[in-house]
Design a protein around this motif. Structure first.
Motif, PDB file in Angstrom:
ATOM      1  N   LEU A 211       0.826  -1.204   0.000  1.00 44.30           N
ATOM      2  CA  LEU A 211       0.000   0.000   0.000  1.00 44.30           C
ATOM      3  C   LEU A 211       0.861   1.256   0.000  1.00 44.30           C
ATOM      4  O   LEU A 211       0.565   2.229  -0.714  1.00 44.30           O
ATOM      5  CB  LEU A 211      -0.931  -0.010   1.214  1.00 44.30           C
ATOM      6  CG  LEU A 211      -1.946   1.136   1.325  1.00 44.30           C
ATOM      7  CD1 LEU A 211      -2.802   1.213   0.072  1.00 44.30           C
ATOM      8  CD2 LEU A 211      -2.813   0.959   2.561  1.00 44.30           C
ATOM      9  N   THR A 212       1.938   1.257   0.783  1.00 43.86           N
ATOM     10  CA  THR A 212       2.848   2.407   0.759  1.00 43.86           C
ATOM     11  C   THR A 212       3.566   2.514  -0.584  1.00 43.86           C
ATOM     12  O   THR A 212       3.880   3.615  -1.040  1.00 43.86           O
ATOM     13  CB  THR A 212       3.889   2.312   1.888  1.00 43.86           C
ATOM     14  OG1 THR A 212       4.611   1.072   1.778  1.00 43.86           O
ATOM     15  CG2 THR A 212       3.231   2.376   3.251  1.00 43.86           C
ATOM     16  N   SER A 213       3.813   1.363  -1.220  1.00 39.55           N
ATOM     17  CA  SER A 213       4.424   1.386  -2.545  1.00 39.55           C
ATOM     18  C   SER A 213       3.500   2.053  -3.553  1.00 39.55           C
ATOM     19  O   SER A 213       3.942   2.854  -4.395  1.00 39.55           O
ATOM     20  CB  SER A 213       4.744  -0.043  -2.993  1.00 39.55           C
ATOM     21  OG  SER A 213       5.283  -0.058  -4.305  1.00 39.55           O
ATOM     22  N   LEU A 214       2.196   1.745  -3.475  1.00 36.15           N
ATOM     23  CA  LEU A 214       1.221   2.394  -4.348  1.00 36.15           C
ATOM     24  C   LEU A 214       1.192   3.897  -4.108  1.00 36.15           C
ATOM     25  O   LEU A 214       1.214   4.700  -5.059  1.00 36.15           O
ATOM     26  CB  LEU A 214      -0.162   1.795  -4.107  1.00 36.15           C
ATOM     27  CG  LEU A 214      -1.353   2.505  -4.768  1.00 36.15           C
ATOM     28  CD1 LEU A 214      -1.198   2.519  -6.289  1.00 36.15           C
ATOM     29  CD2 LEU A 214      -2.659   1.845  -4.355  1.00 36.15           C
ATOM     30  N   ALA A 215       1.151   4.303  -2.843  1.00 36.53           N
ATOM     31  CA  ALA A 215       1.134   5.727  -2.526  1.00 36.53           C
ATOM     32  C   ALA A 215       2.399   6.419  -3.021  1.00 36.53           C
ATOM     33  O   ALA A 215       2.352   7.570  -3.474  1.00 36.53           O
ATOM     34  CB  ALA A 215       0.975   5.920  -1.016  1.00 36.53           C
ATOM     35  N   SER A 216       3.521   5.715  -2.965  1.00 43.19           N
ATOM     36  CA  SER A 216       4.785   6.303  -3.376  1.00 43.19           C
ATOM     37  C   SER A 216       4.830   6.552  -4.884  1.00 43.19           C
ATOM     38  O   SER A 216       5.471   7.498  -5.343  1.00 43.19           O
ATOM     39  CB  SER A 216       5.944   5.383  -2.970  1.00 43.19           C
ATOM     40  OG  SER A 216       7.190   5.986  -3.201  1.00 43.19           O
ATOM     41  N   THR A 217       4.147   5.721  -5.664  1.00 41.96           N
ATOM     42  CA  THR A 217       4.112   5.940  -7.111  1.00 41.96           C
ATOM     43  C   THR A 217       3.124   7.037  -7.498  1.00 41.96           C
ATOM     44  O   THR A 217       3.293   7.691  -8.532  1.00 41.96           O
ATOM     45  CB  THR A 217       3.722   4.645  -7.840  1.00 41.96           C
ATOM     46  OG1 THR A 217       2.417   4.214  -7.416  1.00 41.96           O
ATOM     47  CG2 THR A 217       4.720   3.539  -7.553  1.00 41.96           C
ATOM     48  N   LEU A 218       2.103   7.251  -6.665  1.00 41.42           N
ATOM     49  CA  LEU A 218       1.083   8.256  -6.968  1.00 41.42           C
ATOM     50  C   LEU A 218       1.511   9.666  -6.580  1.00 41.42           C
ATOM     51  O   LEU A 218       1.102  10.636  -7.213  1.00 41.42           O
ATOM     52  CB  LEU A 218      -0.225   7.903  -6.240  1.00 41.42           C
ATOM     53  CG  LEU A 218      -0.935   6.621  -6.671  1.00 41.42           C
ATOM     54  CD1 LEU A 218      -2.122   6.340  -5.757  1.00 41.42           C
ATOM     55  CD2 LEU A 218      -1.390   6.706  -8.119  1.00 41.42           C
ATOM     56  N   ALA A 219       2.326   9.767  -5.527  1.00 40.11           N
ATOM     57  CA  ALA A 219       2.699  11.077  -4.997  1.00 40.11           C
ATOM     58  C   ALA A 219       3.785  11.728  -5.852  1.00 40.11           C
ATOM     59  O   ALA A 219       4.522  11.057  -6.585  1.00 40.11           O
ATOM     60  CB  ALA A 219       3.169  10.950  -3.558  1.00 40.11           C
ATOM     61  N   LYS A 220       3.894  13.047  -5.723  1.00 38.93           N
ATOM     62  CA  LYS A 220       4.888  13.810  -6.465  1.00 38.93           C
ATOM     63  C   LYS A 220       6.084  14.209  -5.618  1.00 38.93           C
ATOM     64  O   LYS A 220       7.073  14.721  -6.144  1.00 38.93           O
ATOM     65  CB  LYS A 220       4.240  15.068  -7.058  1.00 38.93           C
ATOM     66  CG  LYS A 220       3.149  14.766  -8.075  1.00 38.93           C
ATOM     67  CD  LYS A 220       2.567  16.046  -8.647  1.00 38.93           C
ATOM     68  CE  LYS A 220       1.494  15.747  -9.687  1.00 38.93           C
ATOM     69  NZ  LYS A 220       0.909  16.989 -10.269  1.00 38.93           N
ATOM     70  N   SER A 221       5.985  14.010  -4.300  1.00 39.58           N
ATOM     71  CA  SER A 221       7.079  14.374  -3.399  1.00 39.58           C
ATOM     72  C   SER A 221       7.069  13.415  -2.217  1.00 39.58           C
ATOM     73  O   SER A 221       6.041  12.779  -1.936  1.00 39.58           O
ATOM     74  CB  SER A 221       6.927  15.807  -2.901  1.00 39.58           C
ATOM     75  OG  SER A 221       5.774  15.933  -2.085  1.00 39.58           O
ATOM     76  N   PRO A 222       8.188  13.285  -1.503  1.00 37.82           N
ATOM     77  CA  PRO A 222       8.213  12.409  -0.328  1.00 37.82           C
ATOM     78  C   PRO A 222       7.178  12.790   0.721  1.00 37.82           C
ATOM     79  O   PRO A 222       6.535  11.919   1.305  1.00 37.82           O
ATOM     80  CB  PRO A 222       9.641  12.575   0.200  1.00 37.82           C
ATOM     81  CG  PRO A 222      10.443  12.947  -1.000  1.00 37.82           C
ATOM     82  CD  PRO A 222       9.534  13.789  -1.838  1.00 37.82           C
ATOM     83  N   PHE A 223       7.017  14.093   0.964  1.00 38.38           N
ATOM     84  CA  PHE A 223       6.020  14.523   1.949  1.00 38.38           C
ATOM     85  C   PHE A 223       4.615  14.147   1.481  1.00 38.38           C
ATOM     86  O   PHE A 223       3.766  13.739   2.278  1.00 38.38           O
ATOM     87  CB  PHE A 223       6.119  16.030   2.166  1.00 38.38           C
ATOM     88  CG  PHE A 223       5.168  16.550   3.204  1.00 38.38           C
ATOM     89  CD1 PHE A 223       5.437  16.384   4.563  1.00 38.38           C
ATOM     90  CD2 PHE A 223       3.988  17.189   2.835  1.00 38.38           C
ATOM     91  CE1 PHE A 223       4.552  16.850   5.522  1.00 38.38           C
ATOM     92  CE2 PHE A 223       3.103  17.659   3.797  1.00 38.38           C
ATOM     93  CZ  PHE A 223       3.380  17.482   5.142  1.00 38.38           C
ATOM     94  N   GLY A 224       4.371  14.283   0.188  1.00 40.11           N
ATOM     95  CA  GLY A 224       3.076  13.888  -0.348  1.00 40.11           C
ATOM     96  C   GLY A 224       2.851  12.390  -0.222  1.00 40.11           C
ATOM     97  O   GLY A 224       1.730  11.942   0.045  1.00 40.11           O
TER      98      GLY A 224
END
Length: 304
Positions: A211-224
């Motif tokens: 799930l964090t991997s999915l969020a990491s591909t969707l976000a544009k920045s580490p904070f996002g």
């Protein structure tokens, strides 16, 4: 010159990610805090058990009981009270709870603590799996030799290794404290229970890492990525609460959304029937596959 095999490239990605995690101060601090918290909580829990046993044994000795007989009786008395408490916290009748959790007071602490705090650890250590590489465009160098799918899977594999190794360390520390503090514990049985819990936590942890991997591909920045991962975790937690909607309510259809939440399947890990833990583990693996599929498809569609 022969080209490296896809498997060797996959392992190279995983090894590089694992070394990168270990060098990250944030991840090091988070894992250190997790271990220290587990160690402190385990010590307080075991110390309390020891004091209760000593107090009950002393009371029986004062009434004229033999010390050895008193120690044996205390084990049975504390076991009965422990089983009632276990039934209350798990939310199932005692006969449905696996015997392995009823036989050792250490095992429920391990499983409950892991289910409660492992997602938080994964959130802190794994939220930026790919977003840093995407943001800096360094991922383009990796994609010259390996597919985007392999990049994601290699990173997830590395985070899974770290998570499971950390769980094993916490289990070992708890066992060492128990060996020093407690007497009425079957350690051979407890070690077997640790192995079972460790196996059950593998698909559970993999679900949240994916799930964090999915969020990491969707976000544009580490904070996002951190914010999006936290939103996903919280949103799926809320979905599990939909099971409390009355079946005859006008919102009864929303009850089915609970099956999308990893929290819905945690109760199955406690049960005696081997089918229930198996179903829960399969559900976690299915959710992991779905999250990874979405992450891979989004990364493949992204213009790098």
């Amino acid at each position: 010159m022969s080209q490296p095999s896809p498997l060797s490239l996959f392992w190279t990605i995983a090894k590089h990610e694992l070394l990168l995690i270990l060098k990250t101060r944030r991840a090091f601090a988070a894992t250190g805090l997790y271990v220290i918290s587990a160690l402190l909580g385990s010590f307080i829990y075991i110390y309390s058990l020891r004091k209760i046993e000593q107090a009950l044994a002393s009371a029986l000795v004062e009434q004229g009981s033999d010390p050895l007989t008193a120690a044996s009786t205390v084990g049975l008395m504390s076991s009965e009270a422990y089983e009632k408490t276990l039934s209350f916290f798990v939310g199932h009748d005692l006969e449905f709870i696996s015997e392995i959790f009823r036989a050792s007071p250490l095992l429920p602490l391990c499983l409950w603590g892991s289910l409660a705090f492992l997602p938080l650890l994964i959130l802190v250590t794994s939220f930026d799996q790919t977003v840093n590489d995407i943001h800096s465009r360094s991922i383009c160098y990796s994609l010259l030799r390996i597919s985007r799918r392999s990049v994601i899977l290699g990173k997830v594999f590395a985070h899974a290794i770290l998570t499971m190794a950390l769980i094993a360390v916490c289990f070992a520390l708890l066992l060492l404290i128990a060996m020093y503090q407690l007497e009425n514990i079957d350690f051979s049985h407890t070690i077997g229970g640790f192995v079972r819990i460790w196996v059950l936590l593998l698909p559970f942890g993999l679900c949240y890492i994916s799930l964090t991997s999915l969020a990491s591909t969707l976000a544009k920045s580490p904070f996002g990525a951190l914010g999006l991962s936290a939103a996903f975790f919280l949103g799926l937690k809320v979905l599990s609460w939909f099971q409390n909607i009355a079946p005859n309510s006008s919102y009864a259809l929303l009850r089915h959304l609970r099956w999308l939440s990893p929290n819905t399947y945690t109760s199955g890990l406690w049960l005696q029937d081997p089918i229930e833990p198996f179903i829960s583990s399969c559900a976690y693996l299915c959710l992991s596959a779905a999250f990874l599929f979405l992450g891979i498809k989004h990364l493949e569609a992204k213009d790098l």
